[in-house]
Enzyme design. Structure first.
Site, PDB file in Angstrom:
ATOM      1  N   SER A  66       0.836  -1.200   0.000  1.00 36.27           N
ATOM      2  CA  SER A  66       0.000   0.000   0.000  1.00 36.27           C
ATOM      3  C   SER A  66       0.869   1.247   0.000  1.00 36.27           C
ATOM      4  CB  SER A  66      -0.854  -0.051   1.270  1.00 36.27           C
ATOM      5  OG  SER A  66      -1.190   1.234   1.695  1.00 36.27           O
TER       6      SER A  66
ATOM      7  N   TYR B 285      -2.003  -0.359  10.409  1.00 32.37           N
ATOM      8  CA  TYR B 285      -2.240  -0.950   9.079  1.00 32.37           C
ATOM      9  C   TYR B 285      -1.014  -0.731   8.192  1.00 32.37           C
ATOM     10  CZ  TYR B 285      -3.568  -1.067   4.210  1.00 32.37           C
ATOM     11  OH  TYR B 285      -3.562  -1.321   2.856  1.00 32.37           O
TER      12      TYR B 285
ATOM     13  N   LYS C 101       1.908  -3.429   6.378  1.00 30.99           N
ATOM     14  CA  LYS C 101       2.346  -3.488   4.973  1.00 30.99           C
ATOM     15  C   LYS C 101       3.864  -3.298   4.895  1.00 30.99           C
ATOM     16  CE  LYS C 101      -1.552  -4.509   3.275  1.00 30.99           C
ATOM     17  NZ  LYS C 101      -1.746  -5.860   2.740  1.00 30.99           N
TER      18      LYS C 101
END
Ligand code: UDP
Length: 338
Positions: free
Chosen positions: A125, A150, A154
């Site tokens: 991402s 989050y 990644k």
């Protein structure tokens, strides 16, 4: 030999299943635990393509189930989508994010090693760039601090893959850094799975327009950007899906073990511009208010996408207006079918 798509019932996963089928791929297996999706997605994939995908209901953080899958199927390559993806949810529940997003990756890699599966495409991402001083970001841009758990998952996922290719010389990996995937299939028959609490901007916009939510809250109006709202690079989900098909062929001829590609349009668009575009193309007026900033958000990020264009021969076909039109078409389809 088969292609395993993890998270195939999800938003990008299901659009990728459609493109794989359309491109003539035959032995496709999908795995999902339906944590943020629904089995009914497969019926939509069938409606669009005429093909029933072979599916497993598996939680990939469970090593035994993961191993059983590799035992049963001869898997040649993996497109690994299955992951949690909400910034605010990850701020509230970081451990669930680390457990799910990293646990599943480690299990998959372990099975790759054990069952000689040597090709993997990983969903990363743009959040790994953090609050970058350099815009647009290239794959060479030095990563700033990830702003949310989050984003950390990644970032760590990418690090795990870099270590794995060093240790396992047959393994080939492509890391795709998605910018903000939005929109729906051009038929309007498949889109982002409906959620009562959408965390992402575009599903929130469409649900507000449909009267399911009273008001869209725009998080932050005092950022140092053109209109004070955050800047992102919104990209049509079908363009993202297309890039995976091209990445599969690139994987088989890649002259290195690991590569990273940005998947964005290259356009930095503000939250207010997204709202205005949605209102204009769908001839609607949206109830929205600018409220406080949301924890974990970066101010601005958009892609330099020239590496993906050069190496994959990919080009994003859809503009913002088509993204907004298709997202609304999908919302109307959901309303008709509920
Ligand atoms: N956003 C917003 N209201 C919402 C959801 C999102 O203003 O209800 C903003 C968010 O602050 C960010 C942008 O829209 O600036 C994109 O957020 P999204 O959650 O869709 O993706 P992210 O960039 O966080 O992965």
């Amino acid at each position: 030999m088969s292609i395993l798509v993890t998270g195939g019932a999800g938003y990008i996963g299901s659009h990728t299943l459609i493109e794989l089928i359309n491109q003539g791929y035959k032995n496709i297996i999908s795995v999902d635990n339906y944590s943020n999706s629904d089995e009914s997605t497969y019926a939509r994939v069938k409606e669009i393509t005429g093909v029933s995908v072979k599916k497993y209901a598996i939680d990939l953080t469970d090593k035994k189930s993961c191993t059983r899958l590799f035992e049963e199927e001869k898997i040649e390559s993996i497109i690994h989508f299955a992951a949690f993806k909400s910034v605010p949810e990850s701020v509230e529940n970081p451990l669930a994010y680390y457990h799910n997003n990293l646990g599943s990756l480690v299990n998959i890699l372990d099975c790759c090693r054990e069952y000689s599966c040597n090709q993997l495409i990983f969903s990363s991402s743009c959040s790994v760039y953090g609050n970058s001083k350099e815009l647009p970001v290239t794959e060479e841009t030095v990563l700033s601090k990830p702003e949310s758990p989050y984003a950390q998952t990644k970032f760590f996922g990418e690090q795990i893959l870099m270590d794995a290719v060093k240790a396992y010389s047959n393994l080939r990996v492509i890391i795709l850094r998605y910018f903000n995937p939005v929109g729906a299939h051009k038929t309007g028959l498949n889109g982002e799975p409906a959620s009562e609490t959408p965390n992402n901007l575009v599903p929130y916009i469409t649900q507000t327009a449909a009267g399911l939510k009273e008001q869209l809250q725009i998080f932050g109006g005092n950022y140092n950007t053109k209109d004070g709202t955050c800047i992102r690079d919104y990209i049509h989900v079908s363009d993202i899906a297309d890039a995976h098909i091209l990445a599969l062929s690139y994987l088989s001829k890649m002259d290195k073990q690991i590569d990273i590609l940005n998947l964005g349009t290259g356009n930095g668009v503000s939250v207010l511009e997204v709202v205005k575009s949605f209102e204009k193309v769908n001839n609607l007026s949206l109830n929205y208010a600018i409220v406080d900033r949301r924890d974990g958000d970066v101010e601005a990020v958009y892609a330099n996408n020239s590496k993906a264009i050069k190496l994959l021969g990919w080009y994003p076909k859809y503009g913002l207006e088509e993204m907004m039109k298709s997202a609304w078409k999908w919302q109307l389809h959901l309303a008709e079918n509920n």
